[in-house]
Design a protein around this motif. Structure first.
Motif, short mmCIF file in Angstrom:
data_model
loop_
_atom_site.label_atom_id
_atom_site.label_comp_id
_atom_site.label_asym_id
_atom_site.label_seq_id
_atom_site.Cartn_x
_atom_site.Cartn_y
_atom_site.Cartn_z
N ILE A 148 50.49 19.26 38.46
CA ILE A 148 51.10 20.56 38.75
C ILE A 148 49.98 21.56 39.00
O ILE A 148 49.06 21.70 38.21
CB ILE A 148 52.02 21.00 37.60
CG1 ILE A 148 53.21 20.03 37.52
CG2 ILE A 148 52.53 22.43 37.82
CD1 ILE A 148 54.08 20.19 36.31
N CYS A 149 50.08 22.24 40.12
CA CYS A 149 49.04 23.20 40.52
C CYS A 149 49.14 24.47 39.68
O CYS A 149 50.20 25.09 39.61
CB CYS A 149 49.19 23.53 42.00
SG CYS A 149 48.03 24.76 42.58
N LYS A 150 48.02 24.86 39.08
CA LYS A 150 48.00 26.08 38.27
C LYS A 150 48.09 27.32 39.14
O LYS A 150 48.50 28.38 38.69
CB LYS A 150 46.70 26.15 37.45
CG LYS A 150 46.63 25.15 36.32
CD LYS A 150 45.45 25.47 35.40
CE LYS A 150 45.34 24.48 34.25
NZ LYS A 150 44.73 23.20 34.67
N HIS A 151 47.71 27.20 40.41
CA HIS A 151 47.72 28.36 41.29
C HIS A 151 49.12 28.67 41.82
O HIS A 151 49.57 29.80 41.76
CB HIS A 151 46.75 28.14 42.45
CG HIS A 151 46.68 29.30 43.39
ND1 HIS A 151 45.98 30.45 43.10
CD2 HIS A 151 47.26 29.51 44.60
CE1 HIS A 151 46.12 31.30 44.09
NE2 HIS A 151 46.89 30.76 45.02
N CYS A 152 49.81 27.65 42.35
CA CYS A 152 51.09 27.92 43.03
C CYS A 152 52.28 27.24 42.38
O CYS A 152 53.42 27.47 42.78
CB CYS A 152 51.00 27.55 44.50
SG CYS A 152 51.02 25.77 44.80
N GLY A 153 52.02 26.38 41.38
CA GLY A 153 53.12 25.74 40.66
C GLY A 153 53.70 24.52 41.35
O GLY A 153 54.65 23.91 40.83
ZN ZN Z 1 48.91 24.94 44.72
#
Ligand code: ZN
Length: 186
Positions: free
Chosen positions: A171-176
């Motif tokens: 899971i991307c911490k930046h965009c979810g």
């Molecule tokens: Zn992302």
């Protein structure tokens, strides 16, 4: 004509260019090239014969995209990127075109070289100045000369894991966003 060609660009007769595309000054698009919708070809870039380019592709200035290259949708090609198309180049004699595929969502950093005969997998990120000489897996992050995999990136190009990640869901911490990395397919 529902696309824009700068008066100093050269688009050869027969080129197919999609709606909303923009071809900027001193760019040259050969006659058998096919460009999708909303493609930007930056200043002084070259799109060779029979090159196929999808939709929403941004090609920055001074790129060379040669015969044998196929580019998917939503691909970013940074300035001064060069593709090659012959693994045994000589000035004279036979010329064997070797194909290269750039899948959807790939970004290629400035001044990279893409040696022919490989596939850049979906959403891969090629760091600036990389010499890519082998396949890049989907979401792979590669740098250096010769290219080496140093991690994995999200759809938004942020790094989500290092090279030792063993596959699975991230899971991307930046965009979810959720990213699935399946190493069996690589
Ligand atoms: Zn992302």
């Amino acid at each position: 004509m529902n696309y824009f060609v700068h008066e100093k660009a050269v688009v050869d007769e027969g080129a197919r260019i999609g709606e909303g595309s923009k071809i900027w000054h001193f760019a040259h698009v050969r006659g058998s090239a096919i460009l999708g919708k909303n493609v930007i070809v930056g200043k002084s870039s070259y799109v060779d014969a029979e090159v196929k380019i999808g939709d929403n592709v941004k090609i920055q200035n001074l790129c060379s995209i040669f015969h044998g290259v196929t580019i998917g949708n939503n691909v970013f090609i940074g300035p001064h990127v060069a593709f090659t198309n012959d693994l045994y180049p000589r000035a004279t004699g036979e010329w064997n075109i070797t194909e290269t595929t750039v899948e959807d969502g790939v970004s290629i950093g400035a001044n990279s070289t893409i040696v022919c005969g490989i596939t850049l997998g979906k959403h891969a990120l090629i760091g600036a100045g990389t010499v890519v000489n082998k396949d890049v897996p989907p979401h792979g992050l590669v740098v250096g000369n010769p290219s080496r995999l140093i991690g994995w990136v999200c759809f938004c190009a942020r790094k989500v894991a290092g090279k030792d990640f063993e596959g699975g869901e991230l899971i991307c911490k930046h965009c979810g966003s959720t990213i699935q990395i399946n190493l069996d397919n690589h």
